[in-house]
Enzyme design. Structure first.
Site, mmCIF file in Angstrom:
data_model
loop_
_atom_site.group_PDB
_atom_site.id
_atom_site.type_symbol
_atom_site.label_atom_id
_atom_site.label_comp_id
_atom_site.label_asym_id
_atom_site.label_seq_id
_atom_site.Cartn_x
_atom_site.Cartn_y
_atom_site.Cartn_z
ATOM 1 N N THR A 68 36.378 33.423 39.197
ATOM 2 C CA THR A 68 35.333 33.982 38.355
ATOM 3 C C THR A 68 35.922 35.035 37.417
ATOM 4 O O THR A 68 35.532 35.145 36.254
ATOM 5 C CB THR A 68 34.224 34.589 39.223
ATOM 6 O OG1 THR A 68 33.658 33.554 40.046
ATOM 7 C CG2 THR A 68 33.122 35.196 38.368
ATOM 8 N N ASN A 77 41.543 43.506 34.222
ATOM 9 C CA ASN A 77 40.444 42.580 34.514
ATOM 10 C C ASN A 77 40.098 41.794 33.256
ATOM 11 O O ASN A 77 39.864 42.375 32.198
ATOM 12 C CB ASN A 77 39.201 43.353 34.962
ATOM 13 C CG ASN A 77 39.231 43.684 36.436
ATOM 14 O OD1 ASN A 77 40.295 43.834 37.015
ATOM 15 N ND2 ASN A 77 38.075 43.805 37.046
ATOM 16 N N GLY A 131 41.460 29.770 42.304
ATOM 17 C CA GLY A 131 40.777 28.553 41.878
ATOM 18 C C GLY A 131 41.268 27.986 40.570
ATOM 19 O O GLY A 131 41.203 26.759 40.350
ATOM 20 N N ASP A 187 39.451 40.920 47.771
ATOM 21 C CA ASP A 187 40.026 39.579 47.749
ATOM 22 C C ASP A 187 41.268 39.505 46.864
ATOM 23 O O ASP A 187 42.191 38.731 47.147
ATOM 24 C CB ASP A 187 38.993 38.523 47.351
ATOM 25 C CG ASP A 187 38.243 38.833 46.062
ATOM 26 O OD1 ASP A 187 38.614 39.780 45.343
ATOM 27 O OD2 ASP A 187 37.254 38.114 45.775
#
Length: 479
Positions: free
Chosen positions: A256, A293, A399, A234
């Protein structure tokens, strides 16, 4: 206009979006959204893959009856195992499962961490597929497996009956050489990992089969409907949907996780890059996603869950009134990886570093957002230094674009303008790769130009100087 169904699966929810693409138009609408709820079994934490597949079928039914193509993207690293008959051997293991604890040291005893990085370019993360496979080495499931399919490829197989391994997602396994964009054969051999378990590699845009007749009957779609390989990680799809018209940009894919970094033409495999825990994942058209990350909005999601799901807007408004940078935590710390007790763990981290302990919900929320903005700053600054590639603007997609406070704090921390949008970046990137495969859009620059012309965005200018952020970073580093 052509209609493309984008199956976009996140760690907490899935959605099927319908993108309609014309020569100078791009529209996206949600057909169906469904929960992704992992299940804790006696064996550990597992994905409910059958519920996800049912959600995909429901979504395709809602998207129909006229769909010109289907593409699937999801989170990375996890996989399903198939037996000789093509049947699934148990529910896929969740990357947050504890089975990989201590496994990295076993891998490094055979292939030192520095050598593993030079060969695969991937940052250390305890859940990388290479560690999962090492943890599963003596399991009955792996012993009986004839095929390993990453999550998007597994769902594509159930839809079409054809098997493949999409490259951008394969690059997260730590078994791909980012220079050759092929398997790291020597690494796999030394770790006794059978690359024959993997189906042949596919590129984004490659055909991935057509929907089986049973799927057409269940969804009501009019066939034939091709399935197209997209950037099935994604983040690869989301980065493809960064509406950058400038060459000098950084990106942050928020959700997330926060994935913050640069788009490069070649990997950065230096020891300094490894020490900074940057990863080199593959993107579209020969690009490399050079990024770090960061734990992301998972920290806030877990707190909200622990607090009984209070209204998020009010929580953010209250957090905005809390003094900035009172306390910060390392948003990349693996201590925050597992679910449960997140408010207490954040308070413990502040207490342990001698900072004021956030107690109320608004104080904890502000601590999280300040910490994420600080982590975004560190990643953007470090990436520029390590890659020798300066930037003028930061694009935030995903998001987190809905969180105006986080976007403004990121602009303040980085000392750079932030352009926020699109929110559904992964789905848009998914749609555009399908459209490109069918000749409706051009190269990556053309895709991004179409996004910039058609998708709304919000620009945040940095406020104040970055001195207080540098001080907070130094405070965190000195703990």
């Amino acid at each position: 206009m052509k209609a493309y169904a984008a199956v976009d699966l996140g760690a907490s929810s899935g959605r099927v979006m319908v993108g309609r693409v014309g020569p100078d138009s791009l529209e996206l609408a949600e057909a169906h959204r469904f929960a992704n709820r992992p299940v804790r079994t006696p064996e550990g934490l597992r994905w409910d893959i059958l519920a996800l597949y049912a959600g995909v079928l429901d979504g395709l039914r809602a998207a129909g009856p006229a769909v010109d193509s289907v593409g699937i993207d999801s989170w990375a690293v996890d996989y399903g195992l198939l037996d000789a008959d093509g049947a699934l051997l148990g529910n896929p293991v969740h990357y947050r499962d504890a089975r990989t604890e201590g496994v990295a040291e076993k891998v490094w005893a055979t292939v030192p961490a520095s050598e593993l990085y030079v060969s695969t370019g991937l940052q250390y993360a305890p859940f990388n597929t290479v560690y999962q496979l090492t943890a599963a080495r003596d399991s009955a499931q792996l012993a009986h497996a004839e095929r390993l399919l990453l999550i998007p490829d597994l769902l594509s197989y159930w839809l079409t009956g054809e098997q493949g391994t999409e490259l951008t997602n394969a690059s997260t396994t730590q078994l791909i050489d980012p220079r050759t964009r092929d398997w790291a054969y020597d690494i796999a051999s030394r770790l006794d990992i059978d690359l024959g378990l993997f189906a042949p590699l596919r590129q984004p845009g490659d055909p991935a089969g057509v929907l089986r007749s049973e799927v057409l009957e269940e969804t009501g779609l009019r066939g034939p409907v091709p399935v197209t390989a997209v950037g099935s990680h994604d983040t690869a799809s989301a980065v493809a949907a960064v509406p950058a018209v400038e060459e000098r940009f950084a990106y942050i894919c928020t959700g997330t996780w926060s994935l913050a970094g640069l788009e490069l033409d070649a990997p950065v495999l230096s020891e300094a890059s490894r020490a900074a825990n940057f990863t080199n994942e593959l993107g579209l058209d020969g690009t490399v996603r050079y990024l770090r990350n960061i734990m992301g909005l998972w920290l806030l999601q877990e707190c909200v869950r622990a607090w009984g799901e209070p209204e998020l807007g009010e929580l953010l408004r209250a957090a905005a009134r809390v003094p900035a940078l009172r306390s910060v935590v390392d948003a990349g710390d693996a201590a925050f990886l597992a679910p449960g007790r997140m408010p207490e763990r954040i308070a413990d981290a502040c207490r342990g570093s001698g900072q004021p302990v956030p107690e109320s919900r608004d104080e904890i929320t502000r601590c999280i957002l300040d910490s994420l903005a600080l982590a975004h700053r560190r990643a953007v600054c470090d990436a520029q230094d390590l890659a020798g590639h300066g930037v003028d603007v930061v694009h935030i997609v995903g998001g987190g674009t809905r969180n105006a406070l986080l976007c403004q704090l990121t602009a303040d921390a980085c000392g750079l303008p932030v352009v926020a949008g699109p929110t559904e970046a992964a789905a848009l990137g998914n749609v555009l790769v399908q459209a490109r495969a069918h000749g409706l859009v051009g190269d990556l620059a053309g895709m991004r130009g179409l996004l910039a012309r058609t998708q709304p965005s919000t620009r945040y200018e940095p406020q104040g100087d970055t001195a207080r952020w540098r001080a907070a970073q130094a405070r965190l580093a000195a703990r």
